[in-house]
Write an enzyme that holds these catalytic residues in place. Structure first.
Site, PDB file in Angstrom:
ATOM      1  N   ASP A  75      41.159 130.586 -27.077  1.00 52.29           N
ATOM      2  CA  ASP A  75      39.869 130.923 -27.676  1.00 52.29           C
ATOM      3  C   ASP A  75      39.432 132.294 -27.180  1.00 52.29           C
ATOM      4  OD1 ASP A  75      37.640 130.543 -29.253  1.00 52.29           O
ATOM      5  OD2 ASP A  75      36.510 129.502 -27.690  1.00 52.29           O
ATOM      6  N   TYR A 122      36.605 135.723 -27.545  1.00 57.26           N
ATOM      7  CA  TYR A 122      35.168 135.911 -27.332  1.00 57.26           C
ATOM      8  C   TYR A 122      34.851 137.268 -27.939  1.00 57.26           C
ATOM      9  CZ  TYR A 122      30.950 135.529 -24.277  1.00 57.26           C
ATOM     10  OH  TYR A 122      29.675 135.406 -23.746  1.00 57.26           O
ATOM     11  N   HIS A 135      27.524 137.942 -30.279  1.00 60.76           N
ATOM     12  CA  HIS A 135      27.500 136.664 -29.550  1.00 60.76           C
ATOM     13  C   HIS A 135      27.568 136.907 -28.038  1.00 60.76           C
ATOM     14  CE1 HIS A 135      28.323 132.528 -28.374  1.00 60.76           C
ATOM     15  NE2 HIS A 135      29.440 132.924 -27.780  1.00 60.76           N
ATOM     16  N   GLU A 168      33.526 129.541 -35.681  1.00 61.53           N
ATOM     17  CA  GLU A 168      34.668 130.415 -35.417  1.00 61.53           C
ATOM     18  C   GLU A 168      35.665 130.296 -36.567  1.00 61.53           C
ATOM     19  OE1 GLU A 168      36.337 130.178 -31.491  1.00 61.53           O
ATOM     20  OE2 GLU A 168      34.452 129.505 -30.582  1.00 61.53           O
TER      21      GLU A 168
HETATM   22 MN    MN Z   1      34.571 129.090 -28.486  1.00 63.81          MN
END
Ligand code: MN
Length: 426
Positions: A133, A135, A140, A208
């Site tokens: 994952d 970022y 965000h 996402e």
């Molecule tokens: Mn996430």
């Protein structure tokens, strides 16, 4: 990328506002009661059964002995590589052409190869060996920085140099429709010094998208940023469920763990990068020049509209967020180049999620954490109900589609209901 000949019209009826237009042809795995799971392609309101078509001899030009579509996942098909992906896509476009009688006139086999989506159950499309994952949304990361480190710079010094990410949990990636249980965990109540073991109180979604690797790289052999998209098969919508109170207590110093690994939900149809080509667009300009291995000769992303809705139990569905994939600061190519620059190998089916995709406006924030600003403001749903985080019985629905000059390529949706925490821990 290959240039496809896309017919103007299909002999299958496809609504003009369907996510599954003729130019989309996303791959999924489905079953109907009493039959084996197999690979299909969504067309309008139908699924074209590729396993059945293969058995009927329609894919003879692929030169394969074994039917790659008679499988519980897409991995076998993906592993055959891009020449096979390309041939399959062009073959399907030809078969679906209104001008082509090859399949359209064989009405006696239509019930066998053309299944109404309403009759099918969608299954996990991919067997996922590894999940990472990222970022990658500046908005965000900035919002989270402001909330959790109010006295410091919102963005940490590494953020504009590195596509920040962590290795997630592949075993709990779930297909749309799978209920999510509110997790138990350690939380630190406000003003307490010691944690309690309790059901998560601050359950959240993260809006996402994820790409799926179809062409792996061997250990020790990095993927260059300018060839990274060759390794990607397609994309899905990705809801990265998050337990904010568990996260806040556990994340120092090694990052996310049990706050994230209980569930992530994906949409069942994998939309190929081939189908997304008409929606290429410039990616945000990077105000710090990245190191050479992250510098793209043709920097681009994809214009994909995203939304999140909440459907309360016995309530009315209401949209809480609208965002776009193109807002991301780091592109998928940069993510994959960075991930492998140290020699890390990828595997067929690996999933790489973008991180929460927020925009500049409050209405484009991709998590309840941001929409409710850490619970300090209430989000009102159309029926009048208010939310700061997700409640038991709520269904969270994420949708994604690209639209340009009348051409629509959609992802469908990922939809999951939240069940109460398991009573056995009480
Ligand atoms: Mn996430």
């Amino acid at each position: 990328m290959h240039q496809y000949h896309t017919p103007k019209k299909s002999w299958i009826n496809i609504d003009s506002n369907s996510d599954f237009s003729l130019a989309n042809l996303p791959y999924g795995v489905f079953s109907i009661p009493g039959t084996n799971p197999r690979v299909g392609v969504a067309v309008g309101q139908h699924i074209l059964d590729l396993a059945a078509l293969f058995n009927l001899g329609f894919f003879a030009d692929l030169g394969l002995d074994k039917n790659p579509f008679a499988s519980h996942n897409l991995n076998e098909f993906m592993a055959l590589g891009r020449p096979v992906w390309t041939k399959t896509r062009q073959g399907l476009l030809n078969l679906l052409d209104a001008q082509n009688p090859e399949l359209s006139q064989k009405t006696e086999i239509h019930p066998q190869v053309l299944i109404p989506q309403a009759d099918a159950q969608m299954l996990m499309p991919v067997q996922v060996p590894n999940y990472t994952d990222f970022y990658s949304s500046q908005e965000h990361a900035t919002n989270v920085g402001k909330m959790f480190r109010p006295d410091g710079e919102p963005l940490l010094p590494n953020w504009k140099h590195i596509p920040v990410g962590y290795h997630g949990r592949a075993s709990s990636i779930l297909v749309s429709g799978t209920p999510i249980r509110r997790p138990w965990g350690q939380l630190l109540p406000p003003d307490a010094n010691t944690p309690v073991f309790a059901p998560c109180r601050l359950l959240d979604f993260e809006l996402e998208m994820a790409f799926v690797v179809g062409k792996p790289n061997p250990l020790g052999d990095p993927i260059s940023v300018n060839h990274a998209e060759d390794h990607m098969f397609g994309m899905v919508i990705f809801n990265d469920w998050s337990a904010r109170d568990i996260q806040k207590w556990e994340y120092v110093p090694l990052g996310p763990f049990l706050a994230k690994n209980f569930a992530s939900s994906i949409s069942p149809w994998v939309v190929t990068l081939d189908a997304l080509q008409p929606f290429r667009c410039p990616a945000p300009q990077q105000d710090l020049e990245p190191l050479p291995y992250l510098k793209e000769s043709d920097r681009h992303t994809f214009d994909i509209n995203l939304s999140v809705s909440i459907l309360p139990q016995n309530g009315e569905e209401g949209q809480v967020c609208q965002s776009n994939f193109k807002y991301l600061y780091w592109t998928m190519a940069q993510q994959l180049a960075h991930h492998t620059v140290n020699g890390c190998n990828t595997q067929v089916g690996d999933m790489y999620a973008s991180g929460t995709i927020s925009g500049k406006e409050q209405s484009s924030f991709g998590s309840m954490l941001e929409l409710s600003w850490k619970g300090s403001r209430k989000v009102t749903l159309p029926g009048g109900q208010e939310r700061t985080f997700i409640q038991d019985g709520d269904t969270v629905i994420m949708r994604a589609f690209a639209l340009k000059d009348g051409l629509r390529i959609g992802f469908g949706e990922v939809r999951s209901i939240v069940l109460p925490a398991h009573p056995k821990n009480a």
